[in-house]
Enzyme design. Structure first.
Site, mmCIF file in Angstrom:
data_model
loop_
_atom_site.group_PDB
_atom_site.id
_atom_site.type_symbol
_atom_site.label_atom_id
_atom_site.label_comp_id
_atom_site.label_asym_id
_atom_site.label_seq_id
_atom_site.Cartn_x
_atom_site.Cartn_y
_atom_site.Cartn_z
ATOM 1 N N CYS A 144 -10.225 -4.882 -2.424
ATOM 2 C CA CYS A 144 -11.252 -5.034 -1.392
ATOM 3 C C CYS A 144 -11.074 -3.960 -0.313
ATOM 4 O O CYS A 144 -11.261 -2.786 -0.593
ATOM 5 C CB CYS A 144 -11.203 -6.455 -0.836
ATOM 6 S SG CYS A 144 -12.695 -6.915 0.034
ATOM 7 N N HIS A 158 -11.097 -10.170 -5.877
ATOM 8 C CA HIS A 158 -9.784 -10.615 -5.397
ATOM 9 C C HIS A 158 -8.995 -11.402 -6.455
ATOM 10 O O HIS A 158 -8.987 -12.634 -6.421
ATOM 11 C CB HIS A 158 -9.976 -11.542 -4.193
ATOM 12 C CG HIS A 158 -10.397 -10.836 -2.952
ATOM 13 N ND1 HIS A 158 -9.509 -10.248 -2.080
ATOM 14 C CD2 HIS A 158 -11.624 -10.611 -2.433
ATOM 15 C CE1 HIS A 158 -10.164 -9.704 -1.068
ATOM 16 N NE2 HIS A 158 -11.448 -9.903 -1.261
ATOM 17 N N GLU A 166 -5.897 -11.876 -6.510
ATOM 18 C CA GLU A 166 -4.800 -12.615 -5.857
ATOM 19 C C GLU A 166 -5.250 -13.991 -5.369
ATOM 20 O O GLU A 166 -4.424 -14.822 -5.027
ATOM 21 C CB GLU A 166 -4.199 -11.777 -4.719
ATOM 22 C CG GLU A 166 -4.928 -11.814 -3.388
ATOM 23 C CD GLU A 166 -6.206 -10.970 -3.323
ATOM 24 O OE1 GLU A 166 -6.709 -10.547 -4.387
ATOM 25 O OE2 GLU A 166 -6.712 -10.747 -2.213
#
Lengths: 220, 79
Positions: free
Chosen positions: A86, A194, A196
Site C-alpha cells: 500500500c 494487504h 498482512e
C-alpha cells in the site's frame, strides 16, 4: 529470518505487518523509525501501509526522501528482499526502485473492501507457496492505488513476468489490472492489497499468509 | 527572488480529478469546457539572487522532490 519494519509518521499498518511477520517467522521484527540513518543487518525489509506524512505533495513522496530510505534504497538495490504494501508500494515507486506511479483511484473514492486477486507469477521470492493463477481474497484500503506506467514499461513488466498480482475486478482503474509488481532482479515487491491483514481465519481469511511463508521458506 | 512552480500531469496520464471538475462545471451550467486538468502550484522564496543559479537549483528541486517526472511535467518562473 531477521526482519525490519520501517515506521514513518502516519504509518498505520506497521503493527499489522509486525504481527504477521512474528506469527509466520516466529521472530519479532525490528521496528525502525524513519529518522534513523542506519539499522541492524536484516534478511528482509518491510515498508508498511498507511498515510505517511499525511500523503503531502504526493503519496509516499516525503517518506521516499526520509533519512532511513537512503539506507533502505541502498540495501534493496543491493539485493535485500524488500516488500512494500500500500503506502509502502507508493514509497517504492517514489524512490524509483519500482517503475510507474500510483495515482488517485479512477472512481475518486477511497476503496476499502476485500478484493479478488490472481497470482500471476508464482515463481518469485514472494509468491512461491501460491499456485500460478491461484485466486486469493485480500483487502485493499486506499485512495491512490491506480497503477500507471507508460506502455513500454507495462509491456516490459508483462514480458518479464514481473506482474505478481492482478485484480480480478475493477478496483481503482489500474492499468492492465496491476495490483503488484516486482523489480527486474526479483527481490523487491510492491503491492496495494494487504496480505498482512489476512494471515489467519480470525482476521477474515488467511489467503495472505502464503506470501509470508514464501519469503520465510526461501530465506530460512 | 520568488520561484513559481507549476506541476501538471503529462499528456496521456488520466486525471480523474480533472474529469470530475469538468463534469461539475457542466452541472453548474458552464458550457464550452472541453477538458479540465488539475495540477499543483508551489511558491518558493529564494535567498539566491542570481537567476541562472536560482533556476538550476529549483530545477533540481523539481526533479528530486516537487514533481514526479514519471507522471508529471513542471515549469518554473522566477521573479
Amino acid at each position: 529470518m531477521k526482519s525490519a519494519v520501517i515506521v514513518f509518521p502516519g504509518s498505520n499498518c506497521d503493527r499489522d505487518m509486525a504481527v504477521a511477520l512474528e506469527k509466520v517467522t516466529g521472530v519479532k521484527p525490528t521496528m525502525v523509525w524513519h529518522q534513523d540513518h542506519d539499522f541492524d543487518a536484516v534478511d528482509f525489509i518491510a515498508l508498511p501501509g498507511g498515510f505517511s506524512y499525511g500523503d503531502y505533495l504526493r503519496c509516499g513522496a516525503m517518506s521516499a526522501r526520509s533519512n532511513v530510505m537512503t539506507e533502505v534504497v541502498k540495501r534493496a538495490a543491493g539485493g535485500v528482499p524488500t516488500l512494500g504494501i500500500c503506502n509502502g508500494f507508493q514509497v517504492l515507486t517514489e524512490t524509483g526502485l519500482l517503475p510507474g506511479a500510483l495515482m488517485r483511484n479512477a472512481g475518486l473514492h477511497f476503496v476499502c473492501k476485500d478484493v479478488k486477486l490472481s497470482v500471476e507469477n508464482a515463481d518469485t521470492l514472494f509468491t512461491a507457496d501460491y499456485m500460478e493463477g491461484e485466486e486469493i481474497l485480500v483487502p485493499v484500503a486506499h485512495h491512490d492505488g491506480n497503477y500507471f506506467a507508460d506502455d513500454d514499461t507495462l509491456d516490459e513488466l508483462e514480458d518479464e513476468g514481473r506482474v505478481a498480482f492482478r485484480y480480478l475486478m475493477d478496483v481503482n482503474g489500474s492499468q492492465r489490472g496491476i495490483a503488484g509488481i516486482t523489480n527486474a532482479r526479483g527481490n523487491i515487491l510492491g503491492m496495494m492489497p494487504h496480505p498482512e491483514r489476512m494471515i489467519e481465519p480470525a482476521l477474515g481469511g488467511s489467503h495472505g499468509r502464503k506470501l509470508f511463508t514464501s519469503i520465510m521458506n526461501r530465506l530460512g | 527572488m520568488k520561484a513559481r512552480i507549476h506541476v501538471t500531469l503529462k499528456n496521456g496520464v488520466l486525471d480523474p480529478q480533472g474529469k470530475a471538475i469538468e463534469h461539475a462545471l457542466g452541472n453548474l451550467g458552464f458550457g464550452g469546457v472541453d477538458a479540465a486538468r488539475q495540477g499543483k502550484y508551489i511558491e518558493l522564496d529564494l535567498v539566491e539572487t542570481d537567476r541562472d543559479a536560482a533556476h538550476a537549483s529549483v530545477d533540481e528541486m523539481c526533479r528530486k522532490l516537487l514533481a514526479n517526472t514519471v507522471i508529471e511535467n513542471y515549469s518554473i518562473e522566477l521573479e
